[in-house]
Design a protein around this motif. Structure first.
Motif, PDB file in Angstrom:
ATOM      1  N   HIS B  38       0.790  -1.218   0.000  1.00 31.67           N
ATOM      2  CA  HIS B  38       0.000   0.000   0.000  1.00 31.67           C
ATOM      3  C   HIS B  38       0.823   1.269   0.000  1.00 31.67           C
ATOM      4  O   HIS B  38       0.268   2.357   0.047  1.00 31.67           O
ATOM      5  CB  HIS B  38      -0.953   0.007   1.197  1.00 31.67           C
ATOM      6  CG  HIS B  38      -2.040  -1.009   1.048  1.00 31.67           C
ATOM      7  ND1 HIS B  38      -3.182  -0.775   0.341  1.00 31.67           N
ATOM      8  CD2 HIS B  38      -2.128  -2.284   1.465  1.00 31.67           C
ATOM      9  CE1 HIS B  38      -3.933  -1.853   0.345  1.00 31.67           C
ATOM     10  NE2 HIS B  38      -3.311  -2.781   1.017  1.00 31.67           N
ATOM     11  N   SER B  96      -8.991   2.600   6.330  1.00 34.21           N
ATOM     12  CA  SER B  96      -8.710   1.874   5.099  1.00 34.21           C
ATOM     13  C   SER B  96      -7.298   2.183   4.636  1.00 34.21           C
ATOM     14  O   SER B  96      -6.879   3.328   4.614  1.00 34.21           O
ATOM     15  CB  SER B  96      -9.718   2.293   4.029  1.00 34.21           C
ATOM     16  OG  SER B  96      -9.173   2.091   2.762  1.00 34.21           O
ATOM     17  N   THR B  98      -6.128   1.671   1.633  1.00 37.74           N
ATOM     18  CA  THR B  98      -6.115   2.195   0.268  1.00 37.74           C
ATOM     19  C   THR B  98      -6.631   3.621   0.210  1.00 37.74           C
ATOM     20  O   THR B  98      -6.039   4.478  -0.422  1.00 37.74           O
ATOM     21  CB  THR B  98      -6.990   1.331  -0.656  1.00 37.74           C
ATOM     22  OG1 THR B  98      -7.327   0.144   0.021  1.00 37.74           O
ATOM     23  CG2 THR B  98      -6.276   1.024  -1.931  1.00 37.74           C
ATOM     24  N   ALA B 292     -11.990  -4.531  -1.069  1.00 41.64           N
ATOM     25  CA  ALA B 292     -11.043  -4.646   0.040  1.00 41.64           C
ATOM     26  C   ALA B 292     -10.317  -5.987  -0.004  1.00 41.64           C
ATOM     27  O   ALA B 292      -9.112  -6.062   0.225  1.00 41.64           O
ATOM     28  CB  ALA B 292     -11.777  -4.486   1.367  1.00 41.64           C
ATOM     29  N   ASP B 297      -6.981  -4.932   1.835  1.00 40.00           N
ATOM     30  CA  ASP B 297      -7.112  -3.807   2.742  1.00 40.00           C
ATOM     31  C   ASP B 297      -7.486  -4.370   4.112  1.00 40.00           C
ATOM     32  O   ASP B 297      -8.661  -4.516   4.459  1.00 40.00           O
ATOM     33  CB  ASP B 297      -8.207  -2.877   2.202  1.00 40.00           C
ATOM     34  CG  ASP B 297      -8.052  -1.485   2.729  1.00 40.00           C
ATOM     35  OD1 ASP B 297      -7.468  -1.351   3.815  1.00 40.00           O
ATOM     36  OD2 ASP B 297      -8.519  -0.554   2.068  1.00 40.00           O
TER      37      ASP B 297
END
Lengths: 426, 333
Positions: B38, B96, B98, B292, B297
């Motif tokens: 990420h 989150s 992302t 997700a 995620d």
């Protein structure tokens, strides 16, 4: 005396008995046309799955007209040279011409592109061309040809289901999809149901702490919606270097690449195992319930009194009693597994491209946007095949339920009762 | 009754804990560092460490870990799982990786969409399935019966994603109509009810058709069972009208299995929401979950699966409680 009477009776019974059995089967089939339809669909699935690509001691038995992952090419002819040309000529006279400015084609091995069309007379079309890197002279009558891929071709005689945007034959992909579905379904159900049966027997037989642990585990796994559970398992199993994948690649004879004509065989197998895990969870719960009642039988007590070990009781006395249940579970779960494969492939994390899978073919972004422009065939046919298979299993299941429920027998229509708890509807 | 509810709710706790632990562990089994997955353009060791610290990935994963010295177990005050669980109990579902947004905010936007979709699905399924099942049961072995049963097997067998694709195709090609959420964003019900219903009708219909097929078959068999009873014969012989006998006397007694199946189907519907929402471009919980899971995620997956599992288990509790309301003979001690 008694013997004399018995003998002729026996002889008389034998032959009509067999004929009657056949007649009865036909009668049953006539009463359940939908069941027969289901049987045909399932037979078709097995037939396509087995014969999709098969050669037996060098004899090809494949029913796919093309390789499902190959680009289909077609030789187009643009015309015929009306006059011979030298290596230095850049004007060609062509008869039966369909060339335009910008067209590329080959004469023999030489690649030629058209700059412009100069004139058209009754002898032929005169065109100005750019010659290839090593021009040669060509005789009169040489054909102007080009080997091109044919994307999005309409269903026609040579491609009954058309071709998709990658110029692959949709009929071949649809037939080959049956093999993927069947393989994943059978592997998932056989591993899942047998693992579930073993766990269920252990859990039900020992009871107490073991049972509690197993059943809480099952509760937890069943608290996930099936799709979400499958997605989670797949991402864990299918990762680039997950333990499962490494184990399968290194410690088993499973080939990583092509096998049975399937590219990415290992990925397909991992998808099957992930579905098998979900199947196992469900099976454990059902088998455990059955074992709870079976172990109360007197013969289990008797075996124990004779000093049989737990393992022996489970193997010889309990397991034979759940075989029928396990077989039924397997046949009920097979379409569920097939549909599960299609669903996760549709969601984009099942069978990887370019392996033909019905679900993955349905999810192809480009195919779907092209569908809205009228190119419906690459999406329609795989989905149709999938629906037909599930429909076949449902109809056969209904027919069997009608046959086994004596209250509904003979009413002709039978009952659609029960609903299978939406098992197959995902 | 109250004791029963409390007992069931207490039973929920270990299941939820198990679900949380399982998702947590499952995503720790995957090799590969969430921070690497990420981090944006520059992945130096420093930025990675900063990211790990920000996400709390530098903490030990579980509150208990083994150690080499006596007493061989080590307890950690701060651990990834422990802190996450504490946050959840405080109502904070994490961030989150992302989108860098709070999961609670995101869910606040998305849960209403999924709830509306599922509500509409259940209503449509009931409206389509139950009357057809009743009709089929009171006129057995007639063309109506045969037709409705064949239709139900048909819709039961159409995978929802295929049906959805075909519906979108039919709308675009034959009526040049696309659902309004394509191109234009989501419109809330109180902003424009008509557009909102247009957005939800077809996705709900896709889910509802399979669902109504199940309900139709179930209603039919339950009604056939009930119509055989003596009290139905009594009702007929009293000279009651057909409508009264069928709807008041018979259906009321046949409704329990229908409610059970709706409860059992909630899980399937939540799964269906994942499919239909991504197909029909509705930014609900299902689409969020799918994205997700694909993007790994972590915190979103953990929180959303927890929510999914909780709603599934709670829905089944509600079903059990409706029994008592539907059938006064059922009492929970």
């Amino acid at each position: 005396m008694a013997r004399e009477i018995a003998l002729p009776l026996e002889l008389e019974e034998e032959r009509p008995g067999q004929r009657r059995r056949l007649g009865k089967m036909l009668q049953t089939a006539r009463r359940h046309p939908l069941g027969v339809f289901g049987l045909i669909c399932i037979s078709l699935l097995f037939f396509c799955g087995i014969f999709a690509q098969l050669s037996f001691f060098g004899i090809g038995l494949s029913i796919t007209p093309y390789n499902p992952i190959d680009v289909i090419r077609e030789v187009r002819t643009f015309g015929v040279l009306a006059e011979p040309v030298d290596a230095s000529d850049d004007k060609l006279v062509v008869s039966d011409s369909t060339v335009e400015a910008g067209t590329n084609f080959n004469i023999d091995q030489e690649r030629i592109s058209v700059i412009t069309v100069l004139s058209t007379t009754s002898e032929g079309t005169t065109i100005l061309v750019r010659r290839g890197s090593s021009p040669e002279s060509h005789g009169q009558g040489a054909a102007l040809q080009l080997d091109t891929a044919i994307p999005n071709a309409k269903p026609s005689r040579s491609h009954p289901f058309g071709t998709d945007h990658n110029s692959r034959d949709v009929l071949s992909r649809t037939i080959f999809g049956a093999r993927i579905s069947l393989l994943i379904g059978l592997v998932a159900v056989s591993t899942g149901v047998s693992a579930g049966a073993v766990l269920g027997v252990i859990s039900g037989y020992f009871g107490k702490v073991i049972d509690s642990i197993f059943m809480r585990g099952v509760d937890i796994l069943l608290a996930f919606p099936a799709v979400v559970l499958l997605l989670a398992i797949i991402t864990v199993f299918g990762d680039e270097d997950s333990t499962v994948r490494r184990f399968l690649a290194n410690s088993t004879p499973l080939p990583e690449r092509d096998f049975l004509g399937i590219p990415n065989f290992l990925d397909v197998f991992i998808v099957a195992l992930a579905i098998g895990l979900a199947v196992a969870v469900f099976t454990t719960r059902v088998v455990r319930g059955a074992v709870l009642s079976i172990k109360e039988n007197v013969y289990v007590d008797a075996a124990r009194a004779m000093g049989a070990s737990d393992a022996r009781i489970m193997m010889r006395h309990i397991f034979p009693n759940i075989v029928a249940l396990v077989v039924i579970l397997g046949s009920v779960l097979l379409p569920v597994a097939i549909l599960a494969e299609a669903t996760i492939s549709f969601l984009g994390i099942g069978v990887p491209i370019p392996t033909p899978s019905w679900g993955a073919d349905l999810s192809d972004e480009k195919s779907r946007s092209l569908m809205l422009e009228g190119y419906w065939w690459p999406v329609f046919f795989p989905g149709f095949a999938l629906s037909l298979v599930v429909l076949g299993f449902n109809m056969l299941g209904d027919a069997f339920r009608d046959l086994s429920d004596p209250r509904l027998r003979g009413s002709g229509l039978g009952g659609g009762g029960g609903g299978r708890g939406g098992g197959v509807a995902m | 009754m109250r004791d029963y509810i409390i007992r069931r709710l207490l039973l929920l706790v270990p299941i939820m804990l198990g679900v949380a632990l399982l998702t947590f562990l499952a995503y720790r089994i995957i090799p590969g560092d969430a921070a690497i997955l990420h981090c944006q353009l520059e992945c130096t060791e420093e930025t990675l460490n900063a990211l790990r610290h920000e996400f709390g990935l530098d903490k030990p994963p579980l509150p208990i870990s083994g150690s080499h010295d006596a007493p061989f177990v080590e307890f950690h005050k701060h651990s990834q799982f422990g802190d996450w669980l504490a946050d959840v109990l405080r109502g904070d579902l994490g961030t989150s990786l992302t989108y860098r947004t709070a999961v609670t905010d995101e869910l606040g936007r998305r849960v209403p969409i999924t709830v509306e979709l599922l509500l509409m699905t259940v209503i449509l399924a009931l409206v389509l399935g139950v009357p057809l099942g009743v009709l089929s049961a009171i006129r057995p072995a007639t063309p109506i019966d045969w037709l409705s049963r064949v239709t139900s097997v048909f819709f039961l067998s159409l995978p929802s994603f295929y049906l959805g694709i075909l519906m979108i195709f039919a709308g675009v090609v034959w009526f040049s109509w696309t659902p309004p959420q394509f191109g234009r964003g989501y419109v809330a019900f109180y902003d424009d009810p008509w557009v909102n219903l247009q957005q939800f009708f077809f996705p709900a219909l896709v889910l509802a058709l399979a669902e109504s097929a199940v309900l139709m078959r179930l209603t039919r068999s339950a009604m056939l069972e009930v119509l055989r009873n003596d009290y139905i014969r009594t009702a007929w012989s009293k000279g009651l009208r057909e409508r009264t006998v069928v709807w008041r006397h018979a259906l009321k007694n046949a409704i329990i299995p229908i409610v059970t199946v709706i409860g059992l189907q909630i899980g399937g519907l939540l799964g269906g929401a994942v499919i239909v929402e991504s197909l029909y471009n509705l930014n609900g919980m299902g689409k969020y979950t799918l994205e997700a899971i694909i993007r790994r995620d972590l915190f979103v997956v953990q929180s959303v699966t927890l929510l999914f599992a909780a709603s599934y288990v709670l829905a089944n509790l509600c079903v059990d409680l409706t029994y008592a309301w539907l059938d006064p003979r059922i009492r929970y001690a």
